[in-house]
Scaffold this motif. Structure first.
Motif, mmCIF file in Angstrom:
data_model
loop_
_atom_site.group_PDB
_atom_site.id
_atom_site.type_symbol
_atom_site.label_atom_id
_atom_site.label_comp_id
_atom_site.label_asym_id
_atom_site.label_seq_id
_atom_site.Cartn_x
_atom_site.Cartn_y
_atom_site.Cartn_z
ATOM 1 N N ASN A 16 44.152 30.097 46.903
ATOM 2 C CA ASN A 16 43.022 31.296 47.174
ATOM 3 C C ASN A 16 44.158 32.716 47.514
ATOM 4 O O ASN A 16 43.781 33.630 48.159
ATOM 5 N N LEU A 17 45.222 32.525 46.900
ATOM 6 C CA LEU A 17 46.469 33.653 47.030
ATOM 7 C C LEU A 17 47.243 33.853 45.922
ATOM 8 O O LEU A 17 47.749 32.857 45.397
ATOM 9 N N ARG A 48 42.334 36.225 47.722
ATOM 10 C CA ARG A 48 43.153 37.551 47.793
ATOM 11 C C ARG A 48 44.148 37.612 46.627
ATOM 12 O O ARG A 48 44.997 36.716 46.195
ATOM 13 N N VAL A 50 47.668 40.010 46.366
ATOM 14 C CA VAL A 50 48.708 40.819 46.944
ATOM 15 C C VAL A 50 49.545 41.388 46.017
ATOM 16 O O VAL A 50 50.375 40.756 45.167
ATOM 17 N N CYS A 74 38.613 43.647 40.951
ATOM 18 C CA CYS A 74 38.575 42.520 42.061
ATOM 19 C C CYS A 74 37.206 42.825 42.846
ATOM 20 O O CYS A 74 36.510 41.832 43.171
ATOM 21 N N LEU A 79 36.967 39.655 44.870
ATOM 22 C CA LEU A 79 38.450 39.389 44.994
ATOM 23 C C LEU A 79 38.917 40.149 46.085
ATOM 24 O O LEU A 79 38.426 41.400 46.049
ATOM 25 N N GLU A 80 39.820 39.787 47.006
ATOM 26 C CA GLU A 80 40.567 40.837 48.030
ATOM 27 C C GLU A 80 41.691 41.378 47.266
ATOM 28 O O GLU A 80 42.401 40.618 46.829
ATOM 29 N N VAL A 82 45.159 43.436 48.172
ATOM 30 C CA VAL A 82 45.986 44.239 49.271
ATOM 31 C C VAL A 82 47.312 44.708 48.631
ATOM 32 O O VAL A 82 47.927 43.913 47.713
ATOM 33 N N THR A 113 49.333 39.000 53.562
ATOM 34 C CA THR A 113 49.206 37.728 53.070
ATOM 35 C C THR A 113 48.462 36.776 54.014
ATOM 36 O O THR A 113 47.898 35.578 54.015
ATOM 37 N N THR A 115 45.555 35.682 55.672
ATOM 38 C CA THR A 115 44.289 35.853 55.547
ATOM 39 C C THR A 115 43.167 35.386 56.721
ATOM 40 O O THR A 115 41.863 35.628 56.608
#
Ligand SMILES: Nc1ncnc2c1ncn2[C@@H]1O[C@H](COP(=O)(O)OP(=O)(O)O)[C@@H](O)[C@H]1O
Ligand SMILES: Nc1ncnc2c1ncn2[C@@H]1O[C@H](COP(=O)(O)OP(=O)(O)O)[C@@H](O)[C@H]1O
Lengths: 117, 159, 159, 117
Positions: A16-17, A48, A50, A74, A79-80, A82, A113, A115
């Motif tokens: 999930n990252l 997410r 990044v 996103c 989706l997040e 950052v 990162t 979450t």
């Protein structure tokens, strides 16, 4: 002569990252390559994303446009997004474009990162 | 370019000419950055001026020449004495003479990709003037003060 | 400069023109460095090419124009395909047409200030050719391979 | 417009030791200023002179000529001259000029200032 410059980007996939680290100036020569790579990457992403900009000394509005496009994708795909570790010079482009409040911008990679926040 | 009847522009301190291709942008930025530094501009200001010039060149590449990589773009960079030392940068093309009213910034409230170039240029440069060139094409004249009104006059030379 | 009868040179990928003043050297170096990098040249090679071009410009300033700060110096920088990608840099002036035999390196065994420029240029660039220009002045044409021969050491264009 | 660029140089005077640290590129724009400063400094110096080049990212042959001139003055006045902390880029100029064996070149400031060697 090539009319585009290649964009080197390190990619780190976790649960999930997704962390991406473009390397080098993002301008009209390199942003099309960045855009293509980002599009492909987010197609299979979840959670997410990044974008670590530590390796980016310079960005012009074509780079900003690429990231606005990513932000819109996103949002559409839930989706997040950052952005983190922007140099003063790169941050100032977002400020001039009045987009520093639109993006989630984090100073460190850790907080970007994390979450739980 | 068979336009011999046009009066040539007098030379600037620094003239640069290149094809309408994004690949040259980084060379132009680095040149301008070093030039501004040698002229005594504060590094932060110089970084902003480089951004404005980058945006203006991108606009000539995308709008002026519509992506044609064989257009020619000229930069004329000079130091003037106008209420203190001033940097003047002209960007010249031989593309169409576009309606000057179409060159303008959009509403920034709406978040969408693009539409930032003219705003960035106007935000950074103290004078911004688009005009039509004799013989065809556009001229963008931009100015920015060179003097840093910070009291610590010594600028650190940097590699 | 009333020399309208001279055939103008075709444009190079990148043309730069400036006054014969050392203050512009750093801008030229930074531009060339970024240009070479974008063309794929190894950074060490690019640093050497910048040194050679710096030396050649210094020679035009000191010998060509004899220190007159109002001479004009032109750089024409292009990427060629000649036994692999090659960088060609012409340096043009409107100073005197000097006797080509006087442009040469001295005996380096003797340790004294000066007399290093031509040696440095010849050591770094793979082709170095001085000639007289139509309309007066000198042209120095220099070439260097762009492709990085990763096998370290000397950079000779091997077929 | 000034046709010369100023050369910033930090100076550290000790007993029989003078350390100078020029800052910035040494090219035809800045070497005349460097030459003038060095001339003045060595007039009153004794023992060893160390030129610390850590702050010099770039040097052309006008800078090398300035240092050759300094070397000759030092020999005449029976001063010792040591150059130290040359970047690879700056060292290579001395190598191309075949002068890397003519100067005493030291990697560290410590060994350059150690008068027992
Ligand atoms: N050099 C130029 N030549 C022609 N038209 C231009 C030029 N620069 C800007 N424009 C016009 O101004 C508009 C706004 O430009 P800009 O703010 O950079 O946003 P964008 O380029 O993303 O549209 C462009 O859409 C174009 O119509
Ligand atoms: N661009 C030039 N125009 C005229 N003469 C030149 C030029 N470049 C070099 N020369 C001649 O070549 C000689 C050697 O140059 P160089 O090796 O750079 O050493 P230096 O400049 O210290 O004499 C010069 O003294 C000069 O006579």
């Amino acid at each position: 002569m090539d009319e585009q410059a290649p964009m080197t980007m390190a990619v780190d996939r976790q649960d999930n990252l997704l962390i991406v680290r473009p390397e080098g100036d993002i301008d009209l020569a390199s942003s099309p390559g960045l855009r293509a790579q980002l599009r492909e990457l987010i197609a299979s992403a979840s959670g997410r994303i990044v974008v670590d900009l530590e390796g980016v000394p310079y960005m012009d509005s074509s780079g900003v446009a690429t990231l606005v496009e990513l932000l819109q994708s996103c949002r559409r795909d839930q989706l997040e997004l950052v952005l983190c570790r922007l140099s003063e010079r790169v941050l100032s482009v977002f400020q001039i474009a009045r987009l520093d409040g639109v993006f989630t911008i984090s100073e460190s990679l850790e907080s970007a990162t994390d979450t739980n926040t | 370019m068979a336009t011999p009847e046009i009066t040539p522009e007098p030379p600037a301190d620094l003239n640069v000419a290149f094809y309408s291709r994004p690949i040259y942008l980084s060379a132009i930025r680095h040149m301008l950055d070093a030039f501004c530094e040698r002229m005594g501009m504060d590094p932060n200001q110089s970084a902003r001026v480089c951004l404005a010039v980058d945006e203006a060149i991108c606009n000539v590449i995308r709008h002026g020449y519509g992506g044609d990589p064989n257009g020619r773009i000229e930069l004329a960079i000079s130091r003037l004495e106008e209420n203190g030392p001033t940097l003047q940068i002209d960007i010249l093309d031989r593309a169409a003479c576009v309606d000057l009213d179409t060159i303008r910034s959009r509403d920034l409230e709406e978040v969408r990709p693009g539409g930032l170039g003219v705003h960035i240029i106007q935000e950074i440069m103290t004078e911004v003037e688009y005009s039509h060139r004799e013989g065809g094409g556009m001229r963008l004249r931009m100015r920015h003060p060179l003097a840093t009104d910070k009291s610590e006059g010594s600028s650190k030379p940097n590699g």
